[in-house]
Design a protein around this motif. Structure first.
Motif, PDB file in Angstrom:
ATOM      1  N   GLU A  42      -5.276  10.069   2.883  1.00  0.00           N
ATOM      2  CA  GLU A  42      -6.651  10.393   2.719  1.00  0.00           C
ATOM      3  C   GLU A  42      -7.355   8.872   3.423  1.00  0.00           C
ATOM      4  O   GLU A  42      -8.264   9.153   4.104  1.00  0.00           O
ATOM      5  CB  GLU A  42      -7.029  10.487   1.449  1.00  0.00           C
ATOM      6  CG  GLU A  42      -8.683  10.872   1.246  1.00  0.00           C
ATOM      7  CD  GLU A  42      -9.293  11.000  -0.143  1.00  0.00           C
ATOM      8  OE1 GLU A  42     -10.356  10.855  -0.220  1.00  0.00           O
ATOM      9  OE2 GLU A  42      -8.327  11.274  -1.156  1.00  0.00           O
TER      10      GLU A  42
ATOM     11  N   ASP B 243      -1.476   6.328   0.835  1.00  0.00           N
ATOM     12  CA  ASP B 243      -2.391   7.543   0.702  1.00  0.00           C
ATOM     13  C   ASP B 243      -2.869   8.103   2.008  1.00  0.00           C
ATOM     14  O   ASP B 243      -3.948   7.474   2.717  1.00  0.00           O
ATOM     15  CB  ASP B 243      -3.511   7.188  -0.268  1.00  0.00           C
ATOM     16  CG  ASP B 243      -4.322   8.479  -0.708  1.00  0.00           C
ATOM     17  OD1 ASP B 243      -4.098   9.573  -0.080  1.00  0.00           O
ATOM     18  OD2 ASP B 243      -4.944   8.104  -1.684  1.00  0.00           O
TER      19      ASP B 243
ATOM     20  N   TRP C 132       0.789  -1.233  -0.092  1.00  0.00           N
ATOM     21  CA  TRP C 132      -0.038   0.037  -0.134  1.00  0.00           C
ATOM     22  C   TRP C 132       0.838   1.296  -0.127  1.00  0.00           C
ATOM     23  O   TRP C 132       1.734   1.140   0.710  1.00  0.00           O
ATOM     24  CB  TRP C 132      -0.792  -0.088   1.243  1.00  0.00           C
ATOM     25  CG  TRP C 132      -1.510   1.260   1.665  1.00  0.00           C
ATOM     26  CD1 TRP C 132      -1.369   2.049   2.718  1.00  0.00           C
ATOM     27  CD2 TRP C 132      -2.707   1.893   0.792  1.00  0.00           C
ATOM     28  NE1 TRP C 132      -2.354   3.299   2.758  1.00  0.00           N
ATOM     29  CE2 TRP C 132      -3.405   2.765   1.534  1.00  0.00           C
ATOM     30  CE3 TRP C 132      -3.326   1.470  -0.127  1.00  0.00           C
ATOM     31  CZ2 TRP C 132      -3.966   3.799   1.217  1.00  0.00           C
ATOM     32  CZ3 TRP C 132      -4.494   2.382  -0.719  1.00  0.00           C
ATOM     33  CH2 TRP C 132      -4.623   3.391   0.022  1.00  0.00           C
ATOM     34  N   GLN C 133       0.506   2.082  -1.029  1.00  0.00           N
ATOM     35  CA  GLN C 133       1.351   3.138  -1.078  1.00  0.00           C
ATOM     36  C   GLN C 133       1.089   4.548  -0.166  1.00  0.00           C
ATOM     37  O   GLN C 133       1.251   5.552  -0.488  1.00  0.00           O
ATOM     38  CB  GLN C 133       1.485   3.927  -2.328  1.00  0.00           C
ATOM     39  CG  GLN C 133       2.120   2.733  -3.412  1.00  0.00           C
ATOM     40  CD  GLN C 133       3.410   2.762  -2.963  1.00  0.00           C
ATOM     41  OE1 GLN C 133       4.318   3.484  -3.127  1.00  0.00           O
ATOM     42  NE2 GLN C 133       3.793   1.668  -2.227  1.00  0.00           N
TER      43      GLN C 133
ATOM     44  N   LYS D  32      -2.185   6.565   6.227  1.00  0.00           N
ATOM     45  CA  LYS D  32      -0.636   7.235   5.947  1.00  0.00           C
ATOM     46  C   LYS D  32       0.481   6.197   6.023  1.00  0.00           C
ATOM     47  O   LYS D  32       1.640   6.928   5.793  1.00  0.00           O
ATOM     48  CB  LYS D  32      -0.494   8.543   6.700  1.00  0.00           C
ATOM     49  CG  LYS D  32      -0.058   8.165   8.248  1.00  0.00           C
ATOM     50  CD  LYS D  32       0.037   9.390   8.972  1.00  0.00           C
ATOM     51  CE  LYS D  32       0.415   9.209  10.592  1.00  0.00           C
ATOM     52  NZ  LYS D  32       0.647  10.553  10.933  1.00  0.00           N
TER      53      LYS D  32
ATOM     54  N   SER E 125     -10.818   1.487   2.001  1.00  0.00           N
ATOM     55  CA  SER E 125      -9.584   1.669   1.635  1.00  0.00           C
ATOM     56  C   SER E 125      -9.175   0.508   0.555  1.00  0.00           C
ATOM     57  O   SER E 125      -9.866  -0.823   0.973  1.00  0.00           O
ATOM     58  CB  SER E 125      -8.822   1.785   2.443  1.00  0.00           C
ATOM     59  OG  SER E 125      -8.781   2.841   3.524  1.00  0.00           O
TER      60      SER E 125
END
Length: 291
Positions: free
Chosen positions: A40, A38, A35-36, A43, A246
């Motif tokens: 939103e 994000d 997971w990068q 984090k 997510s």
């Protein structure tokens, strides 16, 4: 600073902050498995949890009559580690106790996190050394988040979690971030767990684990998958955000766990806590295999 390690088949990026795995790719498929981060949604990529796992009751604990505060999952994930070794396919990072860490965690320690690429995956090695002349108490855990779906043509609900061995495990529910032992049940991890966002409406799924375990994220619509394997971790958490939807799922091996709703707050009595003798070393590892 970011550190890159690679083999003919794999490439990983590691951050000195938190000694955190930030990227893991297969070169032949050009798939990003991690997971990068994000902000939103969430984090982080794959934080290291130390010196506690999960939340403390009332955010505090006591040791030898003194009260301390620690945030959820401890402080290591937010600290800068020292890069102590780098090879083409491996790297190691170190964090030592300081006067600042001892204000919230009164122990002298050295934490070394090692990463080694090989075959189809990455081995993550944890080493905790008690550098003092008296015993120390700690927990440590992993929190890697994996992109789901792994391919744009698929969806979150195309995937499932495949536990191995296929057997029932004790499920430990959370209540306001704490383990509610009175409500523990036998979890149905003797079969696959279909992924959907509602699965996480009561926070993470937490299971007791003994011996060799692996939890894979798979789909019948693609050969690409990710598997987390471990042996000496007492618990595993499976988590994604809710009600925010997510595009990731975490598979989290833990040596330690959140406080219980009935916790006394005494660190020496904490569920899952590890006791390490003076100058002794604790060692464990887990592996991420990507297909």
């Amino acid at each position: 600073m970011a550190v890159t390690i690679e083999t003919d088949h794999l490439k990983a990026v590691l951050n000195e902050k938190g000694a955190e795995l930030a990227s893991l790719k297969r070169k032949d498929a050009d798939i990003e498995y991690i997971w990068q981060a994000d902000p939103e949604f969430w984090k982080r990529h794959a934080p290291v949890l130390f010196p506690i796992v999960g939340s403390l009751k009332n955010g505090t604990y006591s040791y030898k009559g003194k009260t301390y505060q620690l945030p959820q999952h401890g402080f290591a994930r937010d600290m800068n580690f020292e890069l102590i070794e780098q090879k083409e396919d491996a790297a190691s990072f170190r964090l030592k106790s300081t006067e600042e860490t001892k204000k919230v965690y009164p122990f002298d320690f050295e934490l070394v996190i090692g990463y080694v690429l090989g075959g189809d995956g990455l081995t993550v090695d944890y080493q905790v050394k008690n550098t003092a002349d008296e015993e120390m108490y700690f927990s440590i855990g992993a929190h890697p988040a994996f992109n789901i779906p792994l391919e744009d043509s698929l969806t979150f609900t195309d995937y499932y979690v495949d536990p191995s061995p296929a057997k029932s495990r004790i499920h430990l529910p959370l209540k306001d971030g704490l383990i509610d032992l009175k409500q523990r049940t036998l979890g149905q991890t003797n079969t696959s767990i279909a992924l959907n966002h509602e699965l996480f409406k009561n926070d993470a799924l937490i299971y007791e684990t003994k011996g060799l375990n692996s939890f894979a994220i798979r789909t019948e619509k693609s050969p690409h998958s990710v598997t987390v394997s471990f042996k000496d971790f007492s618990y595993v958490g499976i988590w994604s955000t809710y009600p925010t939807k997510s595009s990731f799922v975490c598979i989290e091996p833990w040596v330690g766990i959140a406080d219980t709703t009935e916790s006394s707050g005494d660190l020496t009595e904490k569920l899952g806590i590890q006791k390490l003798a003076a100058q002794d070393i604790f060692h464990t590892k887990y592996a991420i295999v990507v297909k």
